[in-house]
Design a protein around this motif. Structure first.
Motif, PDB file in Angstrom:
ATOM      1  N   THR A 156     -22.835  75.868   7.428  1.00  0.00           N
ATOM      2  CA  THR A 156     -24.080  75.589   6.701  1.00  0.00           C
ATOM      3  C   THR A 156     -25.341  76.124   7.382  1.00  0.00           C
ATOM      4  O   THR A 156     -25.347  76.432   8.573  1.00  0.00           O
ATOM      5  CB  THR A 156     -24.220  74.072   6.420  1.00  0.00           C
ATOM      6  OG1 THR A 156     -25.169  73.886   5.361  1.00  0.00           O
ATOM      7  CG2 THR A 156     -24.664  73.279   7.635  1.00  0.00           C
ATOM      8  N   THR A 157     -26.409  76.197   6.583  1.00  0.00           N
ATOM      9  CA  THR A 157     -27.689  76.764   7.034  1.00  0.00           C
ATOM     10  C   THR A 157     -28.191  76.081   8.313  1.00  0.00           C
ATOM     11  O   THR A 157     -28.578  76.759   9.275  1.00  0.00           O
ATOM     12  CB  THR A 157     -28.751  76.580   5.921  1.00  0.00           C
ATOM     13  OG1 THR A 157     -28.162  76.898   4.663  1.00  0.00           O
ATOM     14  CG2 THR A 157     -29.957  77.459   6.158  1.00  0.00           C
ATOM     15  N   THR A 158     -28.198  74.740   8.305  1.00  0.00           N
ATOM     16  CA  THR A 158     -28.711  74.018   9.471  1.00  0.00           C
ATOM     17  C   THR A 158     -27.878  74.317  10.718  1.00  0.00           C
ATOM     18  O   THR A 158     -28.420  74.493  11.805  1.00  0.00           O
ATOM     19  CB  THR A 158     -28.746  72.500   9.166  1.00  0.00           C
ATOM     20  OG1 THR A 158     -29.858  72.272   8.292  1.00  0.00           O
ATOM     21  CG2 THR A 158     -28.910  71.656  10.408  1.00  0.00           C
ATOM     22  N   ASN A 190     -24.520  77.008  -1.889  1.00  0.00           N
ATOM     23  CA  ASN A 190     -25.803  76.338  -1.658  1.00  0.00           C
ATOM     24  C   ASN A 190     -26.552  76.161  -2.978  1.00  0.00           C
ATOM     25  O   ASN A 190     -27.151  75.115  -3.225  1.00  0.00           O
ATOM     26  CB  ASN A 190     -26.667  77.138  -0.683  1.00  0.00           C
ATOM     27  CG  ASN A 190     -25.990  77.321   0.675  1.00  0.00           C
ATOM     28  OD1 ASN A 190     -24.769  77.337   0.762  1.00  0.00           O
ATOM     29  ND2 ASN A 190     -26.765  77.467   1.732  1.00  0.00           N
ATOM     30  N   VAL A 223     -30.626  75.988  -1.660  1.00  0.00           N
ATOM     31  CA  VAL A 223     -30.255  74.676  -2.199  1.00  0.00           C
ATOM     32  C   VAL A 223     -31.331  74.175  -3.170  1.00  0.00           C
ATOM     33  O   VAL A 223     -31.028  73.744  -4.290  1.00  0.00           O
ATOM     34  CB  VAL A 223     -30.035  73.674  -1.040  1.00  0.00           C
ATOM     35  CG1 VAL A 223     -29.877  72.255  -1.563  1.00  0.00           C
ATOM     36  CG2 VAL A 223     -28.817  74.079  -0.212  1.00  0.00           C
ATOM     37  N   GLU A 242     -43.235  73.341  -1.115  1.00  0.00           N
ATOM     38  CA  GLU A 242     -42.752  74.362  -0.169  1.00  0.00           C
ATOM     39  C   GLU A 242     -43.773  74.528   0.958  1.00  0.00           C
ATOM     40  O   GLU A 242     -44.924  74.097   0.826  1.00  0.00           O
ATOM     41  CB  GLU A 242     -42.572  75.714  -0.877  1.00  0.00           C
ATOM     42  CG  GLU A 242     -41.147  76.212  -1.005  1.00  0.00           C
ATOM     43  CD  GLU A 242     -40.396  76.452   0.309  1.00  0.00           C
ATOM     44  OE1 GLU A 242     -41.036  76.581   1.369  1.00  0.00           O
ATOM     45  OE2 GLU A 242     -39.170  76.533   0.273  1.00  0.00           O
ATOM     46  N   ARG A 247     -41.660  81.715  -0.994  1.00  0.00           N
ATOM     47  CA  ARG A 247     -40.745  80.888  -1.798  1.00  0.00           C
ATOM     48  C   ARG A 247     -41.526  80.027  -2.790  1.00  0.00           C
ATOM     49  O   ARG A 247     -41.065  79.768  -3.895  1.00  0.00           O
ATOM     50  CB  ARG A 247     -39.870  80.068  -0.882  1.00  0.00           C
ATOM     51  CG  ARG A 247     -38.846  81.008  -0.233  1.00  0.00           C
ATOM     52  CD  ARG A 247     -37.765  80.324   0.481  1.00  0.00           C
ATOM     53  NE  ARG A 247     -36.625  81.217   0.617  1.00  0.00           N
ATOM     54  CZ  ARG A 247     -35.570  80.944   1.352  1.00  0.00           C
ATOM     55  NH1 ARG A 247     -35.493  79.803   2.011  1.00  0.00           N
ATOM     56  NH2 ARG A 247     -34.571  81.785   1.425  1.00  0.00           N
ATOM     57  N   ALA A 298     -30.604  66.243   0.018  1.00  0.00           N
ATOM     58  CA  ALA A 298     -29.437  67.135  -0.070  1.00  0.00           C
ATOM     59  C   ALA A 298     -29.371  68.063   1.134  1.00  0.00           C
ATOM     60  O   ALA A 298     -28.478  68.908   1.221  1.00  0.00           O
ATOM     61  CB  ALA A 298     -29.491  67.949  -1.361  1.00  0.00           C
ATOM     62  N   HIS A 300     -28.941  68.926   5.319  1.00  0.00           N
ATOM     63  CA  HIS A 300     -27.785  68.551   6.130  1.00  0.00           C
ATOM     64  C   HIS A 300     -27.901  67.207   6.845  1.00  0.00           C
ATOM     65  O   HIS A 300     -26.981  66.401   6.819  1.00  0.00           O
ATOM     66  CB  HIS A 300     -27.468  69.645   7.155  1.00  0.00           C
ATOM     67  CG  HIS A 300     -26.198  69.339   7.892  1.00  0.00           C
ATOM     68  ND1 HIS A 300     -24.952  69.525   7.325  1.00  0.00           N
ATOM     69  CD2 HIS A 300     -25.976  68.779   9.096  1.00  0.00           C
ATOM     70  CE1 HIS A 300     -24.017  69.114   8.156  1.00  0.00           C
ATOM     71  NE2 HIS A 300     -24.607  68.664   9.245  1.00  0.00           N
ATOM     72  N   ASN A 345     -24.990  64.444  -2.422  1.00  0.00           N
ATOM     73  CA  ASN A 345     -23.893  65.002  -3.218  1.00  0.00           C
ATOM     74  C   ASN A 345     -22.530  64.679  -2.633  1.00  0.00           C
ATOM     75  O   ASN A 345     -21.548  64.588  -3.353  1.00  0.00           O
ATOM     76  CB  ASN A 345     -24.052  66.533  -3.363  1.00  0.00           C
ATOM     77  CG  ASN A 345     -24.055  67.264  -2.038  1.00  0.00           C
ATOM     78  OD1 ASN A 345     -24.566  66.761  -1.038  1.00  0.00           O
ATOM     79  ND2 ASN A 345     -23.494  68.452  -2.006  1.00  0.00           N
TER      80      ASN A 345
END
Ligand code: NAD
Ligand code: ADE
Length: 423
Positions: A156-158, A190, A223, A242, A247, A298, A300, A345
């Protein structure tokens, strides 16, 4: 808690039958992984390799673990989140598949780390992580095991962010493949996976009507984009918060209203955080929240909502439904937190559908095979999934979906590689 057996530690081994059915049901939606399994059973590319994994213990992960075992590996598995374990699946893996599982849904922090240490006690040669807790434990408390580790993967990203920080500080001891960064992972898992399963978790926990409700999605990365689009699809009025202007601009041109967290706090009825950052719903936002606001995460770790502050300013706190905790605040309002601020989730639903985990876990299986062959040639750095693996997985998924694509003609190949022809 100390683990006395090396075999397994699961909540209820009698759930194995239900778990086996759940694993088989998920397997039907994982054709890419099935193809890899067939090859692994004949080629046995992981023969004799000890794998130590810290992943969400779900039916999809079970299918991955079985493929790796069929490829010749021995596997020990701990959960990568205290709330994400599917106890029936854990029981089936332990009782029927010969996989050493250490995971119980709802385990406390000490048990969570005792389980990771039970996995480390098997002296893994390849690590598989989702969030880098196993790698961190290995590098801080179990350093004597590091010389035996050849390589690892990160889901995962984290986790990838943490590993890159370790590599930049020169403290990472072995090469790790960033599965998250494969296109066939983050573009689908994601975005579409979390997009759907976060909505699923929120609805299972609350049975809320989303149509016409104002929802703030905090973070517009892979995500956040997925969640915002699925919320809008269910009729919610979606605000996006954000910190990255690019983004934020993308969100604005996607038709979302972009605003600050404190402004969103005054207006939204439901929040979903997806930033990988800390206290993104912090003191100021909490002070501005409407009465009855619902907060879900949602991202991590359970760091995105300032739960310590919420607890400090609460006069009472109680679970009003499973995974739904209401805080009564000194200002007279109430705030509701889902799944204790952990991955909504996976805690309140079943995580991503198998059809999307098919690609994530095909990347994991092929990355482990790649490491088993090539780890000796790699430095202790974070590596991308080889492009060729990514493309193979995409082609295989498309074929399984019954979709065909065109190939460039020779003329087109030459044209695309040249610079001479123009206006
Ligand atoms: P990403 O880097 O693509 O997106 C994160 C976004 O959050 C970025 O755009 C960043 O600018 C923004 N952000 C950071 N701090 C912020 C703040 N204070 N306020 C508003 N926005 C902020 O990452 P991603 O791939 O979208 O992953 C996000 C998180 O979700 C990570 O923790 C990741 O590990 C996790 N994740 C969870 C699941 C799941 O099953 N729930 C699946 C995949 C990833
Ligand atoms: N991460 C998100 N969904 C998942 C799932 N179903 N299984 C394992 N890891 C996941």
């Amino acid at each position: 808690m100390s683990i006395t057996t090396r075999e397994h530690d699961v909540s209820d081994i009698r759930l194995a039958g239900a778990g086996a059915d759940k694993i088989a049901w998920a397997g039907r939606e994982m054709p890419v992984l099935r193809g890899i399994a067939e090859r692994f059973r004949t080629e046995r590319p992981l023969s004799g390799v000890r794998i130590g994994a810290c992943l969400h213990v779900t039916a999809e992960t079970a299918n991955l673990a079985i493929v790796l075992r069929d490829g010749g590996a021995s596997i020990a598995l701990a959960a990568s989140n205290p709330l994400s374990t599917q106890d029936d699946v854990a029981a089936a893996l332990a009782a029927r598949e010969g996989i050493a599982v250490f995971a119980r849904k709802g385990e406390d922090r000490d048990t969570y780390y005792a389980h990771i240490n039970a996995v480390l006690a098997t002296a893994p040669q390849i690590t598989m992580d989702d969030g880098a807790d196993l790698v961190t434990e290995l590098h801080t408390k179990r350093r004597e095991l590091l010389p035996g580790v050849r390589g690892g993967t990160e889901e995962t990203t984290t986790g990838v962010t943490r590993l890159r920080a370790m590599a930049a500080e020169g403290v990472l001891s072995y090469p790790i493949v960033a599965v998250n960064d494969a296109f066939t992972k983050h573009l689908f898992d994601n975005r579409f996976g979390t997009g759907q399963s976060a909505v699923d978790g929120i609805l299972r926990a609350t049975n809320l009507l989303l149509a016409g409700r104002t929802v703030a999605v905090v973070g517009h990365g892979w995500v956040g984009r997925g969640i915002a689009s699925r919320m809008r699809g269910m009729g919610a009025i979606v605000l996006v918060c954000e910190v990255d202007p690019l983004r934020a601009l993308e969100a604005a041109m996607d038709g979302f209203e972009v605003t600050t967290i404190v402004d969103a706090a005054k207006r939204a009825e439901l929040f979903v955080t997806a930033t990988g950052n800390v206290n993104v719903i912090g003191k100021d936002a909490i002070a501005a929240l409407r009465d009855g606001a619902i907060l879900a995460n949602a991202g991590h770790f359970n760091d995105e909502i300032d739960l310590a502050h919420l607890t400090a300013i609460a006069t009472a706190c109680r679970e009003v439904r499973p995974f739904v905790r209401e805080y009564r605040l000194k200002n007279g309002r109430s705030v509701v937190v889902l799944a204790d601020g952990r991955l909504v989730n996976l805690a309140a639903a079943e995580g991503h559908p198998a059809a999307v985990m098919d690609m994530s876990f095909a990347n994991q299986a092929l990355a482990v095979e790649h490491l088993a062959k090539k780890a000796k040639e790699l430095k202790p750095q974070v590596y991308p999934v080889p492009r060729e693996i990514d493309e193979r997985i995409a082609a295989s998924k498309l074929a399984a979906m019954g979709m065909r694509i065109d190939e460039m003609s020779e003329e087109q190949r030459l044209y695309a590689a040249s610079w001479k022809s123009g206006t």
